[in-house]
Write a protein that holds these residues in place. Structure first.
Motif, PDB file in Angstrom:
ATOM      1  N   LEU A 128       0.601  -1.424   0.370  1.00 16.97           N
ATOM      2  CA  LEU A 128       0.267   0.258  -0.387  1.00 16.97           C
ATOM      3  C   LEU A 128       1.483   1.207  -0.221  1.00 16.97           C
ATOM      4  CD1 LEU A 128      -3.012  -0.718   2.877  1.00 16.97           C
ATOM      5  CD2 LEU A 128      -2.853  -0.833  -0.291  1.00 16.97           C
ATOM      6  N   GLU A 129       1.808   1.335  -0.664  1.00 20.31           N
ATOM      7  CA  GLU A 129       2.234   2.880  -0.397  1.00 20.31           C
ATOM      8  C   GLU A 129       1.230   4.075  -1.237  1.00 20.31           C
ATOM      9  OE1 GLU A 129       4.379   3.249  -5.298  1.00 20.31           O
ATOM     10  OE2 GLU A 129       4.152   0.634  -5.385  1.00 20.31           O
ATOM     11  N   ASP A 130       1.631   4.658  -0.455  1.00 18.81           N
ATOM     12  CA  ASP A 130       1.630   6.607  -0.134  1.00 18.81           C
ATOM     13  C   ASP A 130       0.622   6.805  -1.338  1.00 18.81           C
ATOM     14  OD1 ASP A 130       2.415   6.266   2.373  1.00 18.81           O
ATOM     15  OD2 ASP A 130       4.094   7.867   1.668  1.00 18.81           O
ATOM     16  N   ALA A 131       0.967   6.652  -2.821  1.00 24.59           N
ATOM     17  CA  ALA A 131       0.235   7.045  -3.874  1.00 24.59           C
ATOM     18  C   ALA A 131      -0.568   5.821  -3.726  1.00 24.59           C
ATOM     19  CB  ALA A 131       0.758   7.100  -4.848  1.00 24.59           C
ATOM     20  N   VAL A 132      -0.840   4.487  -3.825  1.00 27.42           N
ATOM     21  CA  VAL A 132      -1.877   4.203  -3.637  1.00 27.42           C
ATOM     22  C   VAL A 132      -3.167   4.743  -2.288  1.00 27.42           C
ATOM     23  CG1 VAL A 132      -2.788   1.392  -3.445  1.00 27.42           C
ATOM     24  CG2 VAL A 132      -0.727   1.910  -4.458  1.00 27.42           C
ATOM     25  N   ILE A 133      -2.397   5.445  -1.404  1.00 25.26           N
ATOM     26  CA  ILE A 133      -3.589   5.496  -0.677  1.00 25.26           C
ATOM     27  C   ILE A 133      -4.037   6.513  -0.310  1.00 25.26           C
ATOM     28  CG2 ILE A 133      -3.576   6.529   1.918  1.00 25.26           C
ATOM     29  CD1 ILE A 133      -0.889   4.066   2.759  1.00 25.26           C
ATOM     30  N   ASP A 134      -3.423   7.735  -1.111  1.00 24.29           N
ATOM     31  CA  ASP A 134      -4.188   8.744  -1.694  1.00 24.29           C
ATOM     32  C   ASP A 134      -5.199   9.010  -3.017  1.00 24.29           C
ATOM     33  OD1 ASP A 134      -2.830   9.413   0.810  1.00 24.29           O
ATOM     34  OD2 ASP A 134      -0.810  10.496  -0.861  1.00 24.29           O
ATOM     35  N   ASP A 135      -5.140   7.902  -3.373  1.00 25.82           N
ATOM     36  CA  ASP A 135      -5.652   7.966  -4.972  1.00 25.82           C
ATOM     37  C   ASP A 135      -7.027   7.190  -4.378  1.00 25.82           C
ATOM     38  OD1 ASP A 135      -3.906   8.770  -6.825  1.00 25.82           O
ATOM     39  OD2 ASP A 135      -2.919   7.070  -7.536  1.00 25.82           O
ATOM     40  N   MET A 136      -6.644   6.571  -3.075  1.00 24.77           N
ATOM     41  CA  MET A 136      -8.261   5.452  -3.626  1.00 24.77           C
ATOM     42  C   MET A 136      -8.853   6.954  -2.376  1.00 24.77           C
ATOM     43  SD  MET A 136      -7.187   1.802  -2.016  1.00 24.77           S
ATOM     44  CE  MET A 136      -6.330   2.072  -1.078  1.00 24.77           C
ATOM     45  N   VAL A 137      -8.036   7.578  -1.587  1.00 20.31           N
ATOM     46  CA  VAL A 137      -9.095   8.477  -0.283  1.00 20.31           C
ATOM     47  C   VAL A 137      -9.755   9.302  -1.061  1.00 20.31           C
ATOM     48  CG1 VAL A 137      -8.923  10.319   1.648  1.00 20.31           C
ATOM     49  CG2 VAL A 137      -7.755   7.844   1.497  1.00 20.31           C
ATOM     50  N   ASP A 138      -8.928  10.060  -2.274  1.00 25.58           N
ATOM     51  CA  ASP A 138      -9.392  11.048  -3.424  1.00 25.58           C
ATOM     52  C   ASP A 138     -10.772  10.572  -3.989  1.00 25.58           C
ATOM     53  OD1 ASP A 138      -6.988  12.846  -2.183  1.00 25.58           O
ATOM     54  OD2 ASP A 138      -5.830  12.656  -4.062  1.00 25.58           O
ATOM     55  N   ALA A 139     -10.470   8.996  -4.440  1.00 26.04           N
ATOM     56  CA  ALA A 139     -11.844   9.193  -5.239  1.00 26.04           C
ATOM     57  C   ALA A 139     -12.123   8.658  -4.502  1.00 26.04           C
ATOM     58  CB  ALA A 139     -10.818   7.299  -5.987  1.00 26.04           C
ATOM     59  N   VAL A 140     -12.578   8.264  -2.830  1.00 26.82           N
ATOM     60  CA  VAL A 140     -14.026   7.681  -2.654  1.00 26.82           C
ATOM     61  C   VAL A 140     -14.139   9.588  -1.719  1.00 26.82           C
ATOM     62  CG1 VAL A 140     -14.591   6.938  -0.061  1.00 26.82           C
ATOM     63  CG2 VAL A 140     -12.991   5.485  -1.595  1.00 26.82           C
ATOM     64  N   PHE A 141     -13.709  10.853  -2.104  1.00 26.47           N
ATOM     65  CA  PHE A 141     -14.331  11.975  -2.122  1.00 26.47           C
ATOM     66  C   PHE A 141     -14.850  12.642  -3.370  1.00 26.47           C
ATOM     67  CE2 PHE A 141     -10.716  12.427   1.214  1.00 26.47           C
ATOM     68  CZ  PHE A 141     -12.450  13.385   2.172  1.00 26.47           C
ATOM     69  N   GLU A 142     -14.949  11.416  -4.581  1.00 21.16           N
ATOM     70  CA  GLU A 142     -15.654  11.603  -5.131  1.00 21.16           C
ATOM     71  C   GLU A 142     -16.566  10.216  -5.590  1.00 21.16           C
ATOM     72  OE1 GLU A 142     -13.139  12.795  -8.005  1.00 21.16           O
ATOM     73  OE2 GLU A 142     -12.135  15.410  -7.049  1.00 21.16           O
ATOM     74  N   LEU A 143     -16.814   9.973  -5.066  1.00 23.84           N
ATOM     75  CA  LEU A 143     -18.114   8.644  -5.355  1.00 23.84           C
ATOM     76  C   LEU A 143     -18.711   9.029  -6.519  1.00 23.84           C
ATOM     77  CD1 LEU A 143     -18.482   7.263  -1.703  1.00 23.84           C
ATOM     78  CD2 LEU A 143     -16.799   6.284  -4.082  1.00 23.84           C
ATOM     79  N   PRO A 144     -19.467   8.053  -7.288  1.00 20.99           N
ATOM     80  CA  PRO A 144     -20.218   8.679  -8.648  1.00 20.99           C
ATOM     81  C   PRO A 144     -22.144   8.682  -7.709  1.00 20.99           C
ATOM     82  CG  PRO A 144     -19.091   6.245  -8.989  1.00 20.99           C
ATOM     83  CD  PRO A 144     -18.527   7.042  -8.310  1.00 20.99           C
ATOM     84  N   THR A 145     -22.243   7.586  -6.434  1.00 19.46           N
ATOM     85  CA  THR A 145     -22.718   7.012  -6.275  1.00 19.46           C
ATOM     86  C   THR A 145     -22.653   6.529  -5.063  1.00 19.46           C
ATOM     87  OG1 THR A 145     -23.156   4.794  -6.824  1.00 19.46           O
ATOM     88  CG2 THR A 145     -23.797   6.219  -8.517  1.00 19.46           C
ATOM     89  N   PRO A 146     -24.243   7.139  -3.994  1.00 19.34           N
ATOM     90  CA  PRO A 146     -23.632   6.312  -2.483  1.00 19.34           C
ATOM     91  C   PRO A 146     -23.611   5.437  -1.891  1.00 19.34           C
ATOM     92  CG  PRO A 146     -26.068   7.808  -2.570  1.00 19.34           C
ATOM     93  CD  PRO A 146     -25.470   6.881  -3.784  1.00 19.34           C
ATOM     94  N   GLN A 147     -23.489   4.417  -2.741  1.00 12.31           N
ATOM     95  CA  GLN A 147     -22.860   2.819  -2.620  1.00 12.31           C
ATOM     96  C   GLN A 147     -22.334   2.494  -2.989  1.00 12.31           C
ATOM     97  OE1 GLN A 147     -25.630   4.129  -4.276  1.00 12.31           O
ATOM     98  NE2 GLN A 147     -27.497   3.324  -3.939  1.00 12.31           N
ATOM     99  N   SER A 148     -21.464   2.960  -3.780  1.00  9.08           N
ATOM    100  CA  SER A 148     -19.654   2.175  -4.320  1.00  9.08           C
ATOM    101  C   SER A 148     -18.910   3.156  -3.638  1.00  9.08           C
ATOM    102  CB  SER A 148     -19.526   3.592  -5.690  1.00  9.08           C
ATOM    103  OG  SER A 148     -20.760   3.202  -6.666  1.00  9.08           O
ATOM    104  N   TYR A 149     -17.472   1.650  -3.586  1.00 11.46           N
ATOM    105  CA  TYR A 149     -17.003   1.996  -2.741  1.00 11.46           C
ATOM    106  C   TYR A 149     -15.617   1.111  -3.134  1.00 11.46           C
ATOM    107  CZ  TYR A 149     -18.982  -3.975  -2.702  1.00 11.46           C
ATOM    108  OH  TYR A 149     -19.086  -4.472  -2.930  1.00 11.46           O
ATOM    109  N   ILE A 150     -14.402   1.306  -2.324  1.00 13.00           N
ATOM    110  CA  ILE A 150     -13.458   0.619  -2.602  1.00 13.00           C
ATOM    111  C   ILE A 150     -12.682  -0.979  -1.189  1.00 13.00           C
ATOM    112  CG2 ILE A 150     -10.916   0.616  -2.772  1.00 13.00           C
ATOM    113  CD1 ILE A 150     -11.294   3.299  -3.399  1.00 13.00           C
TER     114      ILE A 150
END
Ligand SMILES: Cc1cc2nc3c(=O)[nH]c(=O)nc-3n(C[C@H](O)[C@H](O)[C@H](O)COP(=O)(O)OP(=O)(O)OC[C@H]3O[C@@H](n4cnc5c(N)ncnc54)[C@H](O)[C@@H]3O)c2cc1C
Length: 474
Positions: free
Chosen positions: A335-357
């Motif tokens: 879990l490199e820093d970039a992977v963590i940051d990309d995942m967190v950023d993506a969840v701030f922009e979820l396309p629907t309330p039910q989407s997830y990682i």
């Protein structure tokens, strides 16, 4: 194994149903629509026939019928495959869902289960004896598809993947033979069945090794606000780096679903759920999981002693049937820093309330099985990152799917180029090859040549035979 079910209505317009012990459904039959429905509501396929099989004889008969009528064939276990390969347009679907036989042998620590059994059903019977075999984390998943693709879940770091605990499988091959594959009988086929998907036949029975588990384990999520996500995930990475095998953790980055498990005041809030299962001594477990409670400022802490079967059912309500789903996943070495940051950023922009990682921590017992022990390839990755878009059937699907693709592309440089078969949708032949790498793929293709040279079993993550091109797509 007890025989299951009895003779049911077999009336059908074509008269073909007379050949079946259970049911042969056609469009218009009252049970037809329910039988063709799978977990992913984005899949809306209409088979010409659905053979609801009561046992091996029905499977043999259904296969023969499909071949006589030259119908495309699909095989349904629990119907959880995200790509919907269990159901085929204009073809014949072999539906194993009536095949529910389970026989536990507590003395020899073994269980036999038929192809239509679901994870929750298997766990319930085995836990009656304080036993379990490693499987997945949602009770309605079929043991069949899950096992044939590998099988990762709460017990994998302690006891291996599901395939590592498979002792034998009975299957009906494309030519209608009933074979048993095990370390002693048909060992090469057994090698391929353990991870190669449903490419070699219809598996009617699975036999697994059992382990003492629980019945109480230490399990559940600790939820942190997404605003703290980058720090929480870095701290998590350090906390689990030397984790003992008894501890398996799974991360879920999402909005808290409105289900009873979670405190109502947090429903809808974006969080990082650090979920754990400690399958061992509970006092030692409390010590081991303590750092997971201090990764940031928890919103809720539901990591507590609970029955293993309750932990297994904990995620069911969060991934219900009837919604549209689209998945793409990567294995990552770390879990490199970039992977963590990309995942967190993506969840701030979820396309629907039910989407997830969802991120599965691998390693432990699965990583100690020799890489060539079976077809399942996910031995040396540290984590599997699965990006899941979810939408209501009436909603637009393109934006959620684009969200998945965008994050998948961003994570690509950090991945090992590998995929996990069971988390793949309709992603093409190259991706199936990549899942295994060239050596394993070649070995699987040789098995396919031997057991299914005409590619009868092609509604799946397909291993293409080299000997004959049947449908022109390979
Ligand atoms: C909500 C959810 C949670 C999940 N959680 C996990 C998890 O924790 N761990 C994990 O490893 N995976 C997990 N998965 C993925 C799961 O392992 C795969 O989707 C698997 O294919 C499901 O098996 P099934 O029998 O339910 O699926 P089906 O859709 O019925 O079958 C999928 C494919 O498997 C093959 N197949 C099924 N039965 C047979 C058979 N008897 N003989 C031959 N081929 C067969 C066919 O090719 C079929 O198309 C999850 C999936 C979902 C939807």
């Amino acid at each position: 194994m007890k025989p299951y079910g009895g003779r049911m209505a077999t009336r059908s317009a074509t008269g073909l149903g007379e050949r079946f012990l259970r049911q042969l459904l056609e469009p218009g039959d009252p049970a037809y629509d329910e039988a063709r429905t799978v977990w992913n509501a984005d899949i809306d396929r209409r088979p010409r026939l659905i053979a609801r099989c009561a046992g091996v004889a029905d499977v043999v008969e259904a296969l023969r019928l499909a071949r006589e009528e030259d119908l495309p064939l699909s095989v349904r276990g629990g119907g959880h495959g995200v790509g919907g390969h269990a159901v085929v347009d204009d073809g014949l679907m072999i539906d194993l869902s009536p095949m529910k036989g389970i026989g536990v042998d507590p003395e020899r620590r073994r269980v036999r289960a038929q192809g239509g059994v679901l994870l929750g059903e298997l766990d319930r019977e085995c836990q009656a004896f304080g036993l379990a075999t490693p499987a997945g984390i949602v009770t309605r998943t079929g043991i069949a598809g899950l096992t044939l693709g590998g099988g990762i879940g709460w017990l994998m770091r302690k006891h291996g993947a599901t395939v590592d605990n498979l002792l034998s499988a009975d299957l009906v091959t494309a030519d209608g033979r009933l074979l048993t594959a095990s370390a002693e009988e048909e060992p090469e086929l057994f090698w391929g069945l353990r991870g190669g998907g449903g490419n070699f036949g219809v598996v009617t029975d699975f036999e697994y090794r059992l382990h003492e588990v629980g019945p109480i384990v230490l399990g559940g999520p600790v939820g942190y606000p997404l605003e703290e996500g980058a720090g929480v995930l870095r701290a998590y990475r350090d906390a689990v780096a030397e984790a003992p095998d008894e501890l398996t953790t799974i991360l879920v980055l999402r909005r808290v679903p409105p289900v009873p498990l979670y405190p109502e005041e947090h429903h809808g809030r974006a969080v990082v759920n650090v979920s754990a299962c400690y399958a061992g001594d509970l006092t030692e477990g409390e010590r081991v999981v303590a750092p997971l409670r201090r990764l940031g400022t928890p919103l809720y802490d539901l990591l507590e002693p609970r029955p293993f079967v309750a932990l297994q059912g904990m995620n069911d309500a969060s991934v219900p049937w009837g919604l549209g789903y689209y998945w793409k996943s990567w294995e990552v070495a770390q879990l490199e820093d970039a992977v963590i940051d990309d995942m967190v950023d993506a969840v701030f922009e979820l396309p629907t309330p039910q989407s997830y990682i969802i991120v599965f921590q691998l390693g432990g017992a699965i990583s100690r099985v020799p890489a060539d022990a079976c077809a399942y390839p996910q031995r040396d990755a540290a984590f599997n990152v699965n990006i899941n878009a979810v939408w209501q059937p009436e909603q637009d699907r393109e934006a959620p799917m684009d969200w998945v693709r965008a994050l998948f592309d961003r994570l690509a440089p950090h991945s090992r180029g590998r995929a996990y078969l069971n988390f793949m949708g309709e992603e093409g032949q190259d991706r199936v090859r990549d899942a295994f790498g060239p050596e394993k793929y070649a070995r699987l293709a040789a098995l396919k040549d031997r057991f299914d040279p005409e590619n009868v079993f092609r509604s799946n993550q397909n291993i293409a035979p080299s000997t004959r091109i049947r449908d022109g797509s390979q």
